[in-house]
Design a protein around this motif. Structure first.
Motif, mmCIF file in Angstrom:
data_model
loop_
_atom_site.group_PDB
_atom_site.id
_atom_site.type_symbol
_atom_site.label_atom_id
_atom_site.label_comp_id
_atom_site.label_asym_id
_atom_site.label_seq_id
_atom_site.Cartn_x
_atom_site.Cartn_y
_atom_site.Cartn_z
ATOM 1 N N VAL A 286 0.839 -1.193 0.000
ATOM 2 C CA VAL A 286 0.000 0.000 0.000
ATOM 3 C C VAL A 286 0.873 1.241 0.000
ATOM 4 C CG1 VAL A 286 -1.877 1.186 1.182
ATOM 5 C CG2 VAL A 286 -1.702 -1.303 1.296
ATOM 6 N N SER A 287 0.645 2.130 -0.958
ATOM 7 C CA SER A 287 1.504 3.312 -1.119
ATOM 8 C C SER A 287 0.886 4.526 -0.428
ATOM 9 C CB SER A 287 1.719 3.626 -2.586
ATOM 10 O OG SER A 287 0.482 3.963 -3.176
ATOM 11 N N THR A 288 0.899 4.520 0.865
ATOM 12 C CA THR A 288 0.409 5.673 1.593
ATOM 13 C C THR A 288 0.989 5.681 2.998
ATOM 14 O OG1 THR A 288 -1.526 6.813 2.489
ATOM 15 C CG2 THR A 288 -1.656 4.423 2.346
ATOM 16 N N ARG A 289 1.235 6.890 3.503
ATOM 17 C CA ARG A 289 1.724 7.001 4.872
ATOM 18 C C ARG A 289 0.601 6.823 5.867
ATOM 19 N NH1 ARG A 289 5.884 12.202 4.519
ATOM 20 N NH2 ARG A 289 7.342 11.272 3.032
ATOM 21 N N THR A 290 -0.640 6.837 5.349
ATOM 22 C CA THR A 290 -1.796 6.670 6.229
ATOM 23 C C THR A 290 -2.282 5.230 6.265
ATOM 24 O OG1 THR A 290 -3.288 7.262 4.414
ATOM 25 C CG2 THR A 290 -2.551 9.031 5.860
ATOM 26 N N PHE A 291 -1.395 4.295 5.899
ATOM 27 C CA PHE A 291 -1.741 2.872 5.888
ATOM 28 C C PHE A 291 -2.389 2.447 7.192
ATOM 29 C CE2 PHE A 291 -1.482 -1.546 4.984
ATOM 30 C CZ PHE A 291 -0.943 -2.195 6.083
ATOM 31 N N GLY A 292 -1.853 2.937 8.302
ATOM 32 C CA GLY A 292 -2.333 2.540 9.614
ATOM 33 C C GLY A 292 -3.733 3.017 9.936
ATOM 34 N N TYR A 293 -4.305 3.872 9.110
ATOM 35 C CA TYR A 293 -5.644 4.378 9.364
ATOM 36 C C TYR A 293 -6.740 3.502 8.746
ATOM 37 C CZ TYR A 293 -3.293 8.781 10.578
ATOM 38 O OH TYR A 293 -2.493 9.746 11.135
ATOM 39 N N TYR A 294 -6.349 2.617 7.835
ATOM 40 C CA TYR A 294 -7.339 1.886 7.059
ATOM 41 C C TYR A 294 -7.524 0.453 7.520
ATOM 42 C CZ TYR A 294 -7.096 5.687 3.683
ATOM 43 O OH TYR A 294 -7.154 6.912 3.082
ATOM 44 N N ASN A 295 -8.786 0.031 7.507
ATOM 45 C CA ASN A 295 -9.082 -1.385 7.584
ATOM 46 C C ASN A 295 -8.707 -1.998 6.242
ATOM 47 O OD1 ASN A 295 -10.278 -1.101 10.199
ATOM 48 N ND2 ASN A 295 -12.131 -0.360 9.194
ATOM 49 N N MET A 296 -8.166 -3.193 6.269
ATOM 50 C CA MET A 296 -7.695 -3.828 5.046
ATOM 51 C C MET A 296 -8.368 -5.183 4.872
ATOM 52 S SD MET A 296 -5.492 -1.670 3.842
ATOM 53 C CE MET A 296 -4.888 -2.722 2.541
ATOM 54 N N GLY A 297 -8.461 -5.605 3.627
ATOM 55 C CA GLY A 297 -9.085 -6.909 3.424
ATOM 56 C C GLY A 297 -8.851 -7.460 2.038
ATOM 57 N N TRP A 298 -9.358 -8.657 1.848
ATOM 58 C CA TRP A 298 -9.263 -9.350 0.569
ATOM 59 C C TRP A 298 -10.651 -9.774 0.108
ATOM 60 C CZ3 TRP A 298 -4.687 -9.864 -2.060
ATOM 61 C CH2 TRP A 298 -3.519 -9.576 -1.351
ATOM 62 N N PHE A 299 -10.883 -9.572 -1.162
ATOM 63 C CA PHE A 299 -12.086 -10.036 -1.838
ATOM 64 C C PHE A 299 -11.647 -10.954 -2.965
ATOM 65 C CE2 PHE A 299 -15.434 -7.079 -0.232
ATOM 66 C CZ PHE A 299 -14.620 -6.267 0.537
ATOM 67 N N PHE B 82 -7.521 -19.715 5.923
ATOM 68 C CA PHE B 82 -6.906 -18.458 5.514
ATOM 69 C C PHE B 82 -6.643 -17.588 6.748
ATOM 70 C CE2 PHE B 82 -8.804 -18.028 0.952
ATOM 71 C CZ PHE B 82 -8.400 -19.314 0.658
ATOM 72 N N THR B 83 -5.503 -16.909 6.734
ATOM 73 C CA THR B 83 -5.205 -15.938 7.776
ATOM 74 C C THR B 83 -4.727 -14.642 7.127
ATOM 75 O OG1 THR B 83 -2.946 -16.786 8.030
ATOM 76 C CG2 THR B 83 -4.608 -17.652 9.525
ATOM 77 N N ILE B 84 -5.021 -13.546 7.793
ATOM 78 C CA ILE B 84 -4.622 -12.234 7.307
ATOM 79 C C ILE B 84 -3.755 -11.576 8.366
ATOM 80 C CG2 ILE B 84 -6.689 -11.111 8.242
ATOM 81 C CD1 ILE B 84 -6.636 -9.256 5.758
ATOM 82 N N SER B 85 -2.769 -10.817 7.903
ATOM 83 C CA SER B 85 -1.912 -10.083 8.819
ATOM 84 C C SER B 85 -1.466 -8.795 8.132
ATOM 85 C CB SER B 85 -0.702 -10.931 9.224
ATOM 86 O OG SER B 85 0.076 -11.279 8.106
ATOM 87 N N ARG B 86 -0.977 -7.865 8.937
ATOM 88 C CA ARG B 86 -0.492 -6.613 8.366
ATOM 89 C C ARG B 86 0.811 -6.225 9.035
ATOM 90 N NH1 ARG B 86 -5.117 -2.494 8.877
ATOM 91 N NH2 ARG B 86 -3.521 -1.018 8.160
ATOM 92 N N ASP B 87 1.681 -5.623 8.238
ATOM 93 C CA ASP B 87 2.981 -5.174 8.704
ATOM 94 C C ASP B 87 3.042 -3.670 8.468
ATOM 95 O OD1 ASP B 87 5.678 -4.491 9.059
ATOM 96 O OD2 ASP B 87 6.388 -6.409 8.303
ATOM 97 N N SER B 88 2.883 -2.899 9.523
ATOM 98 C CA SER B 88 2.840 -1.445 9.384
ATOM 99 C C SER B 88 4.183 -0.877 8.957
ATOM 100 C CB SER B 88 2.394 -0.814 10.695
ATOM 101 O OG SER B 88 1.073 -1.206 11.007
ATOM 102 N N ALA B 89 5.265 -1.519 9.313
ATOM 103 C CA ALA B 89 6.596 -1.033 8.918
ATOM 104 C C ALA B 89 6.788 -1.147 7.405
ATOM 105 C CB ALA B 89 7.680 -1.810 9.646
ATOM 106 N N LYS B 90 6.100 -2.120 6.792
ATOM 107 C CA LYS B 90 6.245 -2.335 5.355
ATOM 108 C C LYS B 90 5.019 -1.883 4.572
ATOM 109 C CE LYS B 90 9.270 -6.359 5.940
ATOM 110 N NZ LYS B 90 9.466 -7.799 5.644
ATOM 111 N N ASN B 91 4.002 -1.335 5.263
ATOM 112 C CA ASN B 91 2.755 -0.935 4.588
ATOM 113 C C ASN B 91 2.216 -2.067 3.725
ATOM 114 O OD1 ASN B 91 3.052 1.555 5.758
ATOM 115 N ND2 ASN B 91 2.932 2.720 3.856
#
Length: 121
Positions: A24-37, A68-77
């Motif tokens: 994700v190309s944004t500095r506001t990555f941490g503000y968004y809920n993320m998901g997969w469709f 399925f499992t989902i995870s997020r890495d804020s350091a890597k957006n």
């Protein structure tokens, strides 16, 4: 403008695993809920799994629970989708999405271009 770029799709035999990534190309990555469709041929796009902005909540459709499992890495957006015990019915184009609503739905604000996942029997 927020851009989402998926990677990691491919072809795998039933029972196998794949790991999708969404950069994700944004500095506001941490503000968004993320998901997969995902969208299979001839079918409507459906929600698969999502994770809250802080990683504290996860919600998934029943058909992928336990696989399925989902995870997020804020350091890597980056958001990851680990898919295990894949089935032929998981075959679809998988899309990454970012939004403000929870759970995410089809009106999510930002979408990736999609990555193909094919599971052979």
């Amino acid at each position: 403008q927020v851009q989402l770029v998926e990677s990691g799709g491919g072809t795998v035999q039933a029972g196998g695993s794949l790991r999708l990534s969404c950069a994700v190309s944004t500095r506001t990555f941490g503000y968004y809920n993320m998901g997969w469709f995902r969208q299979a041929p001839g079918k409507e796009r459906e929600f698969v799994i999502g994770i809250t902005w802080n990683g504290g909540g996860v919600y998934s459709t029943d058909s992928v629970k336990g696989r399925f499992t989902i995870s997020r890495d804020s350091a890597k957006n980056t958001v990851f989708l680990q898919m295990n015990s894949l089935k032929p019915e998981d075959t679809a184009v998988y899309y990454c999405a970012a939004g403000d609503r929870w759970p995410l739905d089809g009106s999510s604000r930002y979408w990736g271009q999609g990555t193909q996942v094919t599971v052979s029997s």
